[in-house]
Design a protein around this motif. Structure first.
Motif, PDB file in Angstrom:
ATOM      1  N   UNK A  43      30.804   5.267 -33.556  1.00  0.00           N
ATOM      2  CA  UNK A  43      31.444   5.105 -32.248  1.00  0.00           C
ATOM      3  C   UNK A  43      30.831   3.937 -31.483  1.00  0.00           C
ATOM      4  N   UNK A  44      29.488   3.862 -31.478  1.00  0.00           N
ATOM      5  CA  UNK A  44      28.792   2.896 -30.625  1.00  0.00           C
ATOM      6  C   UNK A  44      28.313   1.649 -31.351  1.00  0.00           C
ATOM      7  N   UNK A  45      28.425   1.623 -32.681  1.00  0.00           N
ATOM      8  CA  UNK A  45      27.989   0.453 -33.429  1.00  0.00           C
ATOM      9  C   UNK A  45      26.497   0.419 -33.675  1.00  0.00           C
ATOM     10  N   UNK A  46      25.787   1.436 -33.225  1.00  0.00           N
ATOM     11  CA  UNK A  46      24.346   1.559 -33.444  1.00  0.00           C
ATOM     12  C   UNK A  46      23.931   2.988 -33.142  1.00  0.00           C
ATOM     13  N   UNK A  47      22.734   3.350 -33.569  1.00  0.00           N
ATOM     14  CA  UNK A  47      22.222   4.706 -33.340  1.00  0.00           C
ATOM     15  C   UNK A  47      21.936   4.903 -31.850  1.00  0.00           C
ATOM     16  N   UNK A  48      22.252   6.086 -31.351  1.00  0.00           N
ATOM     17  CA  UNK A  48      21.942   6.476 -29.977  1.00  0.00           C
ATOM     18  C   UNK A  48      21.312   7.867 -30.017  1.00  0.00           C
ATOM     19  N   UNK A  49      20.516   8.183 -29.001  1.00  0.00           N
ATOM     20  CA  UNK A  49      19.957   9.532 -28.938  1.00  0.00           C
ATOM     21  C   UNK A  49      20.463  10.301 -27.717  1.00  0.00           C
ATOM     22  N   UNK A  50      21.181   9.602 -26.841  1.00  0.00           N
ATOM     23  CA  UNK A  50      21.824  10.223 -25.680  1.00  0.00           C
ATOM     24  C   UNK A  50      23.240   9.661 -25.591  1.00  0.00           C
ATOM     25  N   UNK A  95      16.363  12.071 -16.340  1.00  0.00           N
ATOM     26  CA  UNK A  95      15.005  11.554 -16.171  1.00  0.00           C
ATOM     27  C   UNK A  95      14.413  11.292 -17.545  1.00  0.00           C
ATOM     28  N   UNK A  96      13.936  10.058 -17.730  1.00  0.00           N
ATOM     29  CA  UNK A  96      13.430   9.620 -19.026  1.00  0.00           C
ATOM     30  C   UNK A  96      11.998   9.130 -18.940  1.00  0.00           C
ATOM     31  N   UNK A  97      11.219   9.476 -19.940  1.00  0.00           N
ATOM     32  CA  UNK A  97       9.947   8.831 -20.225  1.00  0.00           C
ATOM     33  C   UNK A  97      10.031   8.450 -21.694  1.00  0.00           C
ATOM     34  N   UNK A  98       9.094   7.659 -22.204  1.00  0.00           N
ATOM     35  CA  UNK A  98       9.168   7.336 -23.629  1.00  0.00           C
ATOM     36  C   UNK A  98       9.130   8.576 -24.535  1.00  0.00           C
ATOM     37  N   UNK A  99       8.546   9.670 -24.042  1.00  0.00           N
ATOM     38  CA  UNK A  99       8.401  10.868 -24.866  1.00  0.00           C
ATOM     39  C   UNK A  99       9.296  12.030 -24.461  1.00  0.00           C
ATOM     40  N   UNK A 100      10.116  11.867 -23.420  1.00  0.00           N
ATOM     41  CA  UNK A 100      10.918  13.005 -22.966  1.00  0.00           C
ATOM     42  C   UNK A 100      12.230  12.562 -22.345  1.00  0.00           C
ATOM     43  N   UNK A 101      13.125  13.523 -22.263  1.00  0.00           N
ATOM     44  CA  UNK A 101      14.404  13.328 -21.588  1.00  0.00           C
ATOM     45  C   UNK A 101      14.811  14.667 -21.001  1.00  0.00           C
ATOM     46  N   UNK A 102      15.268  14.634 -19.778  1.00  0.00           N
ATOM     47  CA  UNK A 102      15.697  15.850 -19.101  1.00  0.00           C
ATOM     48  C   UNK A 102      16.879  15.498 -18.206  1.00  0.00           C
ATOM     49  N   UNK A 103      17.920  16.315 -18.280  1.00  0.00           N
ATOM     50  CA  UNK A 103      19.113  16.066 -17.464  1.00  0.00           C
ATOM     51  C   UNK A 103      19.483  17.331 -16.719  1.00  0.00           C
ATOM     52  N   UNK A 104      20.096  17.132 -15.563  1.00  0.00           N
ATOM     53  CA  UNK A 104      20.590  18.276 -14.785  1.00  0.00           C
ATOM     54  C   UNK A 104      21.887  17.871 -14.085  1.00  0.00           C
ATOM     55  N   UNK A 105      22.772  18.840 -13.941  1.00  0.00           N
ATOM     56  CA  UNK A 105      24.039  18.664 -13.228  1.00  0.00           C
ATOM     57  C   UNK A 105      23.799  19.010 -11.763  1.00  0.00           C
ATOM     58  N   UNK A 116      25.953   0.408 -24.954  1.00  0.00           N
ATOM     59  CA  UNK A 116      24.691   1.103 -25.187  1.00  0.00           C
ATOM     60  C   UNK A 116      23.666   0.522 -24.230  1.00  0.00           C
ATOM     61  N   UNK A 117      22.985   1.402 -23.519  1.00  0.00           N
ATOM     62  CA  UNK A 117      21.962   1.011 -22.550  1.00  0.00           C
ATOM     63  C   UNK A 117      20.616   1.504 -23.069  1.00  0.00           C
ATOM     64  N   UNK A 118      19.635   0.606 -23.120  1.00  0.00           N
ATOM     65  CA  UNK A 118      18.276   0.971 -23.541  1.00  0.00           C
ATOM     66  C   UNK A 118      17.449   1.261 -22.295  1.00  0.00           C
ATOM     67  N   UNK A 119      16.771   2.414 -22.287  1.00  0.00           N
ATOM     68  CA  UNK A 119      15.928   2.790 -21.152  1.00  0.00           C
ATOM     69  C   UNK A 119      14.781   3.669 -21.631  1.00  0.00           C
ATOM     70  N   UNK A 120      13.573   3.268 -21.353  1.00  0.00           N
ATOM     71  CA  UNK A 120      12.379   4.057 -21.684  1.00  0.00           C
ATOM     72  C   UNK A 120      12.330   4.449 -23.160  1.00  0.00           C
ATOM     73  N   UNK A 121      12.785   3.551 -24.036  1.00  0.00           N
ATOM     74  CA  UNK A 121      12.755   3.832 -25.468  1.00  0.00           C
ATOM     75  C   UNK A 121      13.906   4.694 -25.968  1.00  0.00           C
ATOM     76  N   UNK A 122      14.854   5.011 -25.098  1.00  0.00           N
ATOM     77  CA  UNK A 122      16.028   5.801 -25.472  1.00  0.00           C
ATOM     78  C   UNK A 122      17.252   4.888 -25.505  1.00  0.00           C
ATOM     79  N   UNK A 123      18.196   5.217 -26.371  1.00  0.00           N
ATOM     80  CA  UNK A 123      19.461   4.498 -26.453  1.00  0.00           C
ATOM     81  C   UNK A 123      20.553   5.417 -25.939  1.00  0.00           C
ATOM     82  N   UNK A 124      21.181   5.007 -24.831  1.00  0.00           N
ATOM     83  CA  UNK A 124      22.221   5.809 -24.185  1.00  0.00           C
ATOM     84  C   UNK A 124      23.574   5.183 -24.495  1.00  0.00           C
ATOM     85  N   UNK A 125      24.389   5.899 -25.249  1.00  0.00           N
ATOM     86  CA  UNK A 125      25.739   5.438 -25.536  1.00  0.00           C
ATOM     87  C   UNK A 125      26.664   5.912 -24.427  1.00  0.00           C
ATOM     88  N   UNK A 126      27.391   4.981 -23.831  1.00  0.00           N
ATOM     89  CA  UNK A 126      28.319   5.292 -22.741  1.00  0.00           C
ATOM     90  C   UNK A 126      29.751   5.057 -23.199  1.00  0.00           C
TER      91      UNK A 126
END
Length: 185
Positions: free
Chosen positions: A120-127, A168-178, A74-84
């Protein structure tokens, strides 16, 4: 924060598409969700930005490499938790692979996806970032963004430039593109 997402660099050399540098221009971090095949691939990516990766069986090929975690992280970035994870296996879903639409079609509507992913990740994730299928997609379910950047080198089981993603992450947003590396000129 701008993060490059890459997976399944299953090519028997460290070479990657020259369009990768353009696709990842300005990223602050690169996350690799497994099937790296050649460890030197991470060195090439690190010329662009710092790299964090997951790999099943990491202890065999990546012993002592702090960039690579075994199976998941799990990677923390800009207030988001990213489970990989490379191969995403979600409790309550019986499927060979998580492909576009599988979560929406097979996850029980009365069950909590955030709770299942916490198992799966042992903690809450939002991404969640995964790989394995070589099929790129971005989906949202119960407040969780699921991203598979596809394969950078072997899309649809063919050796050619494939796809990556940018998050792209900010504390209040997340946006992804392929990004289709083959379509870039």
């Amino acid at each position: 924060m701008k993060i490059g997402l890459i997976s399944d660099t299953q090519y028997p050399s460290a070479e990657l598409s020259p369009n990768l540098r353009t696709a990842f221009e300005g990223v602050d971090l690169i996350l690799h969700s497994g099937d790296i095949l050649i460890p030197a691939c991470l060195d090439l990516l690190e010329e662009i930005a710092p790299v964090m990766a997951v790999e099943t069986g990491a202890e065999r090929q990546f012993a002592g490499d702090s960039r690579v975690a075994e199976h998941h992280r799990v990677v923390e970035a800009e207030g988001h938790s990213i489970g990989m994870v490379h191969e995403l296996s979600i409790p309550h879903i019986i499927a060979l692979e998580v492909l576009p639409g599988v979560i929406g079609n097979r996850f029980p509507p009365d069950a909590s996806l955030p709770d299942a992913l916490a198992q799966v990740f042992g903690e809450k994730v939002d991404i969640v970032m995964c790989g394995f299928s070589h099929v790129s997609f971005i989906e949202e379910h119960q407040g969780i963004m699921i991203i598979n950047p596809g394969s950078a080198t072997w899309p649809n089981q063919r050796v050619m430039p494939g796809t990556v993603a940018v998050l792209e992450l900010t504390p209040d947003s997340r946006e992804a593109r392929i990004i289709d590396l083959n379509a870039m000129s």
